[in-house]
Design an enzyme around this catalytic site. Structure first.
Site: not given
Length: 269
Positions: A106, A127, A139, A177
């Site tokens: 992540s 991801h 992702e 993130n």
């Protein structure tokens, strides 16, 4: 995450080999898939035939050598660079040279994993978000070493799994993130400053921004240890004080209060 990945990929009619450190832990993942499918059948979201076919697509092993003939391997182990690098070296040595090696990290630098192999052009990030069975986003992370073909193949794979892929360069936190965790961190700072209670901050962000849950409920869902790890990685790369983990977060993690998974975090469960 392992069981979610297995279910999503197997449901797209692909053969999946779930490799864990023991058959017992691999079996637990398949049992989680079976339970998930049973719920979907009960709600008439899928047929029993669909559930049976999905389970039949999943094979279990504790031997990494059984991944030898896979076209794509997705790593989803502990979120620490050293064990991931060791695993990528092992996978590189035993899998077909044309296979794509992907990580579900992540926030860690994908290029560090690519450089540990003799096929850096065939290493990328894929991801998935937790829970993988429900979250539509994937992702696709492009390290500087990855070929266009690898990224195109990974993107097509995510689409074939019924997901919505986005492509992003290999920078800490990627898209989601890198934007999400400073927000969560600043929510904790706001609480530390006494601006408002945790409950009222959560209510405000749900009612004012139409978020499905407030930052403190989300922190507990993600896991406070995971949050701390991601913030530390972001802070190490960007040196931005906005990413520096708060003392409250560090204190809770040191006490073993990790959120929902430990039944105690910012809230009790």
């Amino acid at each position: 995450m392992g069981s979610g990945l297995a279910e999503v990929i197997a449901r797209s009619n692909k053969q999946v080999i779930v490799r864990s450190r023991s058959i017992a832990s691999a079996s637990q993942m398949k049992a989680a898939v079976e339970k998930s499918l049973e719920k979907q059948v009960a709600k008439e979201k899928i047929s029993q035939g669909d559930a049976d076919r999905t389970l039949a697509n999943i094979t279990l092993t504790d031997n990494v050598g059984d991944l030898r003939d896979c076209d794509l391997v997705i790593e989803s182990i502990i979120e620490e660079l050293e064990p991931k690098v060791a695993l990528f070296k092992e996978l590189d040595a035993l899998t077909n040279p044309d296979a794509i090696l992907a990580t579900n990290t992540s926030t860690l630098a994908v290029v560090e994993l690519a450089r540990a192999t003799n096929r850096p052009d065939k290493v990328c990030g894929i991801h998935f978000f937790n829970p993988a069975t429900l979250m539509p986003l994937v992702e696709i992370i492009r390290p500087v070493t990855a070929s266009d073909e690898t990224i195109e193949t990974a993107t097509a794979f995510a689409s074939a799994c019924g997901k919505e892929p986005v492509q992003v360069l290999d920078r800490a936190g990627f898209i989601v993130n890198a934007l999400l965790f400073p927000y969560l961190n600043n929510a904790i700072r706001m609480y530390e400053m006494g601006t408002a209670s945790m409950e009222d901050i959560d209510v405000a962000m749900k009612g004012g921004c139409n978020f499905p849950m407030g930052p403190f409920a989300l922190l507990d869902l993600v896991g406070l240890d995971t949050t701390l790890s991601i913030l530390e990685a972001l802070h190490a790369e960007f040196k931005d004080p906005n990413y520096a983990p708060t003392e409250t977060l560090k204190s809770l993690v040191s006490q073993g209060k990790l959120g929902r998974k430990s039944k105690q975090g910012f809230f009790s469960y």
